[in-house]
Scaffold this motif. Structure first.
Motif, PDB file in Angstrom:
ATOM      1  N   ASP A 160     -89.449 -62.707 -56.254  1.00 61.64           N
ATOM      2  CA  ASP A 160     -90.449 -61.756 -55.769  1.00 61.64           C
ATOM      3  C   ASP A 160     -89.928 -60.320 -55.740  1.00 61.64           C
ATOM      4  O   ASP A 160     -90.674 -59.381 -56.011  1.00 61.64           O
ATOM      5  CB  ASP A 160     -90.939 -62.158 -54.365  1.00 61.64           C
ATOM      6  N   ALA A 161     -88.634 -60.165 -55.431  1.00 59.43           N
ATOM      7  CA  ALA A 161     -88.073 -58.810 -55.366  1.00 59.43           C
ATOM      8  C   ALA A 161     -88.139 -58.146 -56.746  1.00 59.43           C
ATOM      9  O   ALA A 161     -88.520 -56.976 -56.870  1.00 59.43           O
ATOM     10  CB  ALA A 161     -86.627 -58.869 -54.876  1.00 59.43           C
ATOM     11  N   ALA A 162     -87.806 -58.908 -57.782  1.00 59.11           N
ATOM     12  CA  ALA A 162     -87.827 -58.356 -59.143  1.00 59.11           C
ATOM     13  C   ALA A 162     -89.270 -58.057 -59.580  1.00 59.11           C
ATOM     14  O   ALA A 162     -89.533 -57.039 -60.226  1.00 59.11           O
ATOM     15  CB  ALA A 162     -87.164 -59.328 -60.112  1.00 59.11           C
ATOM     16  N   LYS A 163     -90.201 -58.939 -59.193  1.00 63.28           N
ATOM     17  CA  LYS A 163     -91.614 -58.707 -59.541  1.00 63.28           C
ATOM     18  C   LYS A 163     -92.129 -57.448 -58.840  1.00 63.28           C
ATOM     19  O   LYS A 163     -92.817 -56.614 -59.436  1.00 63.28           O
ATOM     20  CB  LYS A 163     -92.470 -59.910 -59.128  1.00 63.28           C
ATOM     21  N   GLN A 164     -91.760 -57.318 -57.576  1.00 65.86           N
ATOM     22  CA  GLN A 164     -92.181 -56.148 -56.808  1.00 65.86           C
ATOM     23  C   GLN A 164     -91.573 -54.874 -57.389  1.00 65.86           C
ATOM     24  O   GLN A 164     -92.219 -53.833 -57.469  1.00 65.86           O
ATOM     25  CB  GLN A 164     -91.753 -56.335 -55.337  1.00 65.86           C
ATOM     26  N   PHE A 165     -90.335 -55.002 -57.841  1.00 60.91           N
ATOM     27  CA  PHE A 165     -89.638 -53.869 -58.441  1.00 60.91           C
ATOM     28  C   PHE A 165     -90.396 -53.380 -59.690  1.00 60.91           C
ATOM     29  O   PHE A 165     -90.600 -52.182 -59.883  1.00 60.91           O
ATOM     30  CB  PHE A 165     -88.210 -54.305 -58.815  1.00 60.91           C
ATOM     31  N   MET A 166     -90.831 -54.323 -60.529  1.00 63.87           N
ATOM     32  CA  MET A 166     -91.544 -53.945 -61.756  1.00 63.87           C
ATOM     33  C   MET A 166     -92.892 -53.323 -61.435  1.00 63.87           C
ATOM     34  O   MET A 166     -93.337 -52.379 -62.090  1.00 63.87           O
ATOM     35  CB  MET A 166     -91.756 -55.168 -62.657  1.00 63.87           C
ATOM     36  N   ARG A 167     -93.554 -53.856 -60.418  1.00 61.80           N
ATOM     37  CA  ARG A 167     -94.838 -53.288 -59.988  1.00 61.80           C
ATOM     38  C   ARG A 167     -94.629 -51.836 -59.563  1.00 61.80           C
ATOM     39  O   ARG A 167     -95.381 -50.934 -59.943  1.00 61.80           O
ATOM     40  CB  ARG A 167     -95.375 -54.139 -58.833  1.00 61.80           C
ATOM     41  N   CYS A 168     -93.581 -51.634 -58.811  1.00 63.04           N
ATOM     42  CA  CYS A 168     -93.244 -50.307 -58.301  1.00 63.04           C
ATOM     43  C   CYS A 168     -92.938 -49.351 -59.477  1.00 63.04           C
ATOM     44  O   CYS A 168     -93.423 -48.210 -59.507  1.00 63.04           O
ATOM     45  CB  CYS A 168     -92.020 -50.508 -57.415  1.00 63.04           C
ATOM     46  N   ALA A 169     -92.164 -49.845 -60.460  1.00 62.65           N
ATOM     47  CA  ALA A 169     -91.817 -49.011 -61.625  1.00 62.65           C
ATOM     48  C   ALA A 169     -93.079 -48.655 -62.424  1.00 62.65           C
ATOM     49  O   ALA A 169     -93.228 -47.532 -62.896  1.00 62.65           O
ATOM     50  CB  ALA A 169     -90.804 -49.742 -62.510  1.00 62.65           C
ATOM     51  N   ALA A 170     -93.996 -49.626 -62.554  1.00 66.72           N
ATOM     52  CA  ALA A 170     -95.225 -49.387 -63.315  1.00 66.72           C
ATOM     53  C   ALA A 170     -96.110 -48.358 -62.608  1.00 66.72           C
ATOM     54  O   ALA A 170     -96.684 -47.465 -63.249  1.00 66.72           O
ATOM     55  CB  ALA A 170     -95.986 -50.698 -63.516  1.00 66.72           C
ATOM     56  N   GLU A 171     -96.171 -48.447 -61.284  1.00 70.14           N
ATOM     57  CA  GLU A 171     -96.985 -47.479 -60.527  1.00 70.14           C
ATOM     58  C   GLU A 171     -96.367 -46.084 -60.620  1.00 70.14           C
ATOM     59  O   GLU A 171     -97.060 -45.089 -60.794  1.00 70.14           O
ATOM     60  CB  GLU A 171     -97.118 -47.927 -59.072  1.00 70.14           C
TER      61      GLU A 171
END
Ligand SMILES: Nc1ncnc2c1ncn2[C@@H]1O[C@H](COP(=O)(O)OP(=O)(O)OP(=O)(O)O)[C@@H](O)[C@H]1O
Ligand SMILES: [Mg+2]
Length: 234
Positions: A160-171
């Motif tokens: 989940d941390a890595a998924k959240q990280f990618m979401r954050c990078a995309a935003e």
């Protein structure tokens, strides 16, 4: 309502983008447009996941084949040392179990930058390239970035941390969170394969898996540079 759906596949070794207009999708699920990246000797639908950042550590110089050739030129004259050259950085998110927004990653020459910056610059570059292509194609027609829905694909094994990280990078790269869908790479591949024409089939020339009887099973194997995903769909 979105005019088109655009997707970004950030791969361990190769990356690419694709999009599909809603009106095309209704008539043909396979009418998907992808980028033709120009290498020195060939054209390919994906480009190497390689990012070259200027010595200021903030400005992207180039991505993919262009980054490779510019860095090679810099290295030839010994001028590469202050530049940041990142390759094969995707799987760092898997290795570091608790990736955080301030996690650092090391480039080829040993210098560090914040991982979030590197992922953000990469996604932004791919996104801007896609938008520029769409604008060119729709020249004359009204088009706003808000007409696009975005899908960013991720490996199924990420936590989940890595998924959240990618979401954050995309935003951070300018993708509105209401317009962003995170999808798992093997699931996206599996759903797409349902509508591909089957080459070796007796009789029906435009057969696809989705036309097979309910209960039919198939296996999709995606042997990537970082992960091998085997998906079974019934
Ligand atoms: N047509 C091909 N023939 C042979 N090898 C190929 C072909 N296309 C890609 N490869 C190789 O397969 C490997 C995986 O490529 P792919 O683009 O699927 O990985 P990726 O999407 O970057 O990785 P991942 O999905 O694991 O993050 C690469 O090392 C690439 O050089
Ligand atoms: Mg892949």
């Amino acid at each position: 309502m979105s005019l088109l759906v655009a997707s970004i596949d950030l791969g361990t070794t190769f990356s690419g983008w694709a999009y599909s207009y809603k009106h095309d999708y209704k008539t043909s699920r396979n009418s998907i447009r992808t980028k033709n990246w120009h290498a020195s000797s060939h054209i390919s639908q994906k480009a190497p996941t390689v990012v070259l950042i200027k010595p200021d550590g903030k400005t992207l110089h180039s991505f993919g084949y262009d980054a490779e050739s510019k860095y090679a030129d810099l290295a030839e004259t010994g001028d590469h040392k202050d530049w940041y050259y990142f390759r094969r950085f995707k799987m760092l998110l898997f290795d570091r179990k608790g990736v955080q927004v301030n996690t650092l990653i090391e480039e080829t020459g040993g210098k560090n930058l914040e991982a979030i910056e590197v992922f953000c610059l990469t996604i932004k570059c791919i996104k801007d390239d896609l938008i520029a292509t769409v604008k060119q194609q729709l020249s004359g027609e009204e088009f706003k970035e808000s007409d696009v829905s975005w899908v960013v694909t991720l490996p199924a094994i990420w936590n989940d941390a890595a998924k959240q990280f990618m979401r954050c990078a995309a935003e951070k790269a300018g993708i509105d969170k209401d317009k962003l869908t995170i999808a798992l790479e093997p699931e996206a591949a599996s759903l797409h394969c349902r509508h591909l024409p089957i080459e070796k089939n007796v009789g029906d020339s435009d057969a696809s898996l989705c036309k097979y009887p309910i209960g039919t099973k198939y296996i999709v194997v995606d042997a990537g540079g970082g992960t091998v995903d085997i998906t079974v769909h019934e």
